[in-house]
Scaffold this active site. Structure first.
Site, PDB file in Angstrom:
ATOM      1  N   MET A   2      -8.851   8.125   0.300  1.00 27.10           N
ATOM      2  CA  MET A   2      -9.692   8.542   1.430  1.00 27.10           C
ATOM      3  C   MET A   2     -10.160   9.977   1.202  1.00 27.10           C
ATOM      4  O   MET A   2      -9.409  10.805   0.674  1.00 27.10           O
ATOM      5  CB  MET A   2      -8.907   8.459   2.735  1.00 27.10           C
ATOM      6  CG  MET A   2      -8.324   7.089   3.028  1.00 27.10           C
ATOM      7  SD  MET A   2      -7.434   7.091   4.603  1.00 27.10           S
ATOM      8  CE  MET A   2      -6.617   5.488   4.517  1.00 27.10           C
TER       9      MET A   2
ATOM     10  N   ASP B 200      -6.610  -6.587   4.135  1.00 23.30           N
ATOM     11  CA  ASP B 200      -5.902  -5.313   4.277  1.00 23.30           C
ATOM     12  C   ASP B 200      -6.008  -4.834   5.719  1.00 23.30           C
ATOM     13  O   ASP B 200      -7.101  -4.644   6.244  1.00 23.30           O
ATOM     14  CB  ASP B 200      -6.536  -4.284   3.328  1.00 23.30           C
ATOM     15  CG  ASP B 200      -5.887  -2.903   3.406  1.00 23.30           C
ATOM     16  OD1 ASP B 200      -4.911  -2.740   4.154  1.00 23.30           O
ATOM     17  OD2 ASP B 200      -6.368  -1.994   2.705  1.00 23.30           O
TER      18      ASP B 200
ATOM     19  N   ASP C 163      -4.718   3.567  -1.835  1.00 29.54           N
ATOM     20  CA  ASP C 163      -5.778   3.906  -0.879  1.00 29.54           C
ATOM     21  C   ASP C 163      -6.288   5.326  -1.084  1.00 29.54           C
ATOM     22  O   ASP C 163      -5.526   6.288  -0.976  1.00 29.54           O
ATOM     23  CB  ASP C 163      -5.253   3.774   0.552  1.00 29.54           C
ATOM     24  CG  ASP C 163      -5.097   2.321   0.970  1.00 29.54           C
ATOM     25  OD1 ASP C 163      -6.105   1.597   0.919  1.00 29.54           O
ATOM     26  OD2 ASP C 163      -3.987   1.922   1.350  1.00 29.54           O
TER      27      ASP C 163
ATOM     28  N   HIS D 237      -1.229  -1.291  -4.277  1.00 29.66           N
ATOM     29  CA  HIS D 237      -2.503  -0.971  -3.624  1.00 29.66           C
ATOM     30  C   HIS D 237      -2.552   0.530  -3.373  1.00 29.66           C
ATOM     31  O   HIS D 237      -1.631   1.111  -2.809  1.00 29.66           O
ATOM     32  CB  HIS D 237      -2.625  -1.742  -2.308  1.00 29.66           C
ATOM     33  CG  HIS D 237      -3.980  -1.651  -1.689  1.00 29.66           C
ATOM     34  ND1 HIS D 237      -5.048  -2.397  -2.130  1.00 29.66           N
ATOM     35  CD2 HIS D 237      -4.443  -0.889  -0.664  1.00 29.66           C
ATOM     36  CE1 HIS D 237      -6.115  -2.109  -1.397  1.00 29.66           C
ATOM     37  NE2 HIS D 237      -5.775  -1.195  -0.512  1.00 29.66           N
TER      38      HIS D 237
ATOM     39  N   MET E 281     -11.347  -6.013   5.335  1.00 28.26           N
ATOM     40  CA  MET E 281     -10.543  -5.105   6.162  1.00 28.26           C
ATOM     41  C   MET E 281     -10.286  -5.748   7.520  1.00 28.26           C
ATOM     42  O   MET E 281     -11.230  -6.150   8.210  1.00 28.26           O
ATOM     43  CB  MET E 281     -11.266  -3.772   6.352  1.00 28.26           C
ATOM     44  CG  MET E 281     -11.456  -2.955   5.077  1.00 28.26           C
ATOM     45  SD  MET E 281      -9.896  -2.509   4.272  1.00 28.26           S
ATOM     46  CE  MET E 281      -9.166  -1.429   5.513  1.00 28.26           C
TER      47      MET E 281
ATOM     48  N   HIS F 231      -8.495   1.236  -3.942  1.00 27.20           N
ATOM     49  CA  HIS F 231      -9.468   1.012  -2.867  1.00 27.20           C
ATOM     50  C   HIS F 231     -10.100   2.357  -2.526  1.00 27.20           C
ATOM     51  O   HIS F 231      -9.460   3.228  -1.930  1.00 27.20           O
ATOM     52  CB  HIS F 231      -8.732   0.401  -1.662  1.00 27.20           C
ATOM     53  CG  HIS F 231      -9.559   0.310  -0.424  1.00 27.20           C
ATOM     54  ND1 HIS F 231      -8.996   0.102   0.816  1.00 27.20           N
ATOM     55  CD2 HIS F 231     -10.893   0.401  -0.209  1.00 27.20           C
ATOM     56  CE1 HIS F 231      -9.961   0.079   1.732  1.00 27.20           C
ATOM     57  NE2 HIS F 231     -11.120   0.267   1.130  1.00 27.20           N
TER      58      HIS F 231
ATOM     59  N   MET G   6     -12.216   4.637  -0.461  1.00 25.28           N
ATOM     60  CA  MET G   6     -12.864   4.902   0.823  1.00 25.28           C
ATOM     61  C   MET G   6     -13.496   6.283   0.720  1.00 25.28           C
ATOM     62  O   MET G   6     -13.110   7.229   1.412  1.00 25.28           O
ATOM     63  CB  MET G   6     -11.838   4.827   1.961  1.00 25.28           C
ATOM     64  CG  MET G   6     -11.378   3.407   2.256  1.00 25.28           C
ATOM     65  SD  MET G   6      -9.892   3.355   3.297  1.00 25.28           S
ATOM     66  CE  MET G   6      -8.615   3.408   2.049  1.00 25.28           C
TER      67      MET G   6
ATOM     68  N   SER H 182       0.840  -1.194   0.000  1.00 29.64           N
ATOM     69  CA  SER H 182       0.000   0.000   0.000  1.00 29.64           C
ATOM     70  C   SER H 182       0.872   1.240   0.000  1.00 29.64           C
ATOM     71  O   SER H 182       1.644   1.464   0.938  1.00 29.64           O
ATOM     72  CB  SER H 182      -0.907   0.024   1.225  1.00 29.64           C
ATOM     73  OG  SER H 182      -1.488   1.306   1.376  1.00 29.64           O
TER      74      SER H 182
END
Length: 226
Positions: free
Chosen positions: A38, A176, A36, A34, A138, A67, A69, A9
């Protein structure tokens, strides 16, 4: 024989040297990057968007696993597809119409998946398995890097593995949160095949040594299963 994949990540990478970081971690043996995302709305943090994905895309040949979020999700999916994402996953709580969002990801040329927080049940999968390419469990609550693995996640991984096997479909099962060399074997034994690790890799001086140690642990699980 299960194919295991390591997905570092970049949330834990040095953002001042991101191109170099992703090249180095792939050279060290990473299978997937990966990514992330957010939004300081669905989760209490703000990270990176499509422009960063577009910037690192030329640096690596491996898949980029985005991913999301964020809430809502549909608006930003085409942007990440254009930026070079290969896989896009999102949280069922963040979509008004899960089936439609999965289809939107696929219509934009990416593989699609659902992400399950520690408190989110797997029943959201019941009627959409035909549109699922990845299930992400998660093992921490999303929003921050560097958290400790929640052991209860192992039961959910095992349940998701059973659902995948019963579906007969080729679906990746990713985990993850708090994954490192000393617990990766547990997650693999429960049924995971793809492992996100952030600070466990990028927080160490030798990425290859960490990834090699993880692979050694995974090899022991594979031998026991054989």
């Amino acid at each position: 024989m299960t194919t295991y994949r390591i997905a570092p990540s970049i949330l834990s990478a040095d953002f001042a040297r991101l191109g170099e970081e992703v090249r180095n971690v792939v050279a060290a043996g990473a299978d997937i990057i990966h990514f992330d995302v957010m939004d300081n709305h669905y989760v209490p943090n703000l990270t990176i968007g499509p422009l960063v994905c577009q910037a690192i895309r030329p640096h690596v040949q491996v898949p980029i696993d985005v991913h999301l979020m964020v809430k809502p999700v549909d608006r930003i999916i085409p942007d990440f597809a254009k930026a070079g994402a290969d896989i896009i996953t999102f949280h069922p709580e963040a979509s008004e119409h899960i089936d439609r969002t999965l289809q939107l990801i696929r219509d934009n040329g990416c593989k699609a998946g659902l992400v399950f927080n520690p408190g989110t049940p797997l029943h959201h999968l019941d009627h959409v398995m035909d549109k699922i390419d990845m299930i992400l469990i998660m093992s921490v609550n999303p929003g921050f890097g560097g958290q400790s693995f929640i052991p209860e996640a192992l039961k959910k991984i095992a349940l998701a593995r059973r659902m995948i096997d019963e579906s007969g479909r080729d679906i990746l099962l990713e985990v993850d949160g708090g994954i490192k060399a000393d617990n990766i074997a547990e997650a693999a034994a429960a049924g995971a095949d793809t492992f996100v690790a952030g600070s466990a890799i990028f927080g160490k001086p030798d990425y290859k040594a960490v990834i090699d140690a993880m692979r050694a642990e995974l090899a022991t699980v594979a031998r026991k299963a054989a």
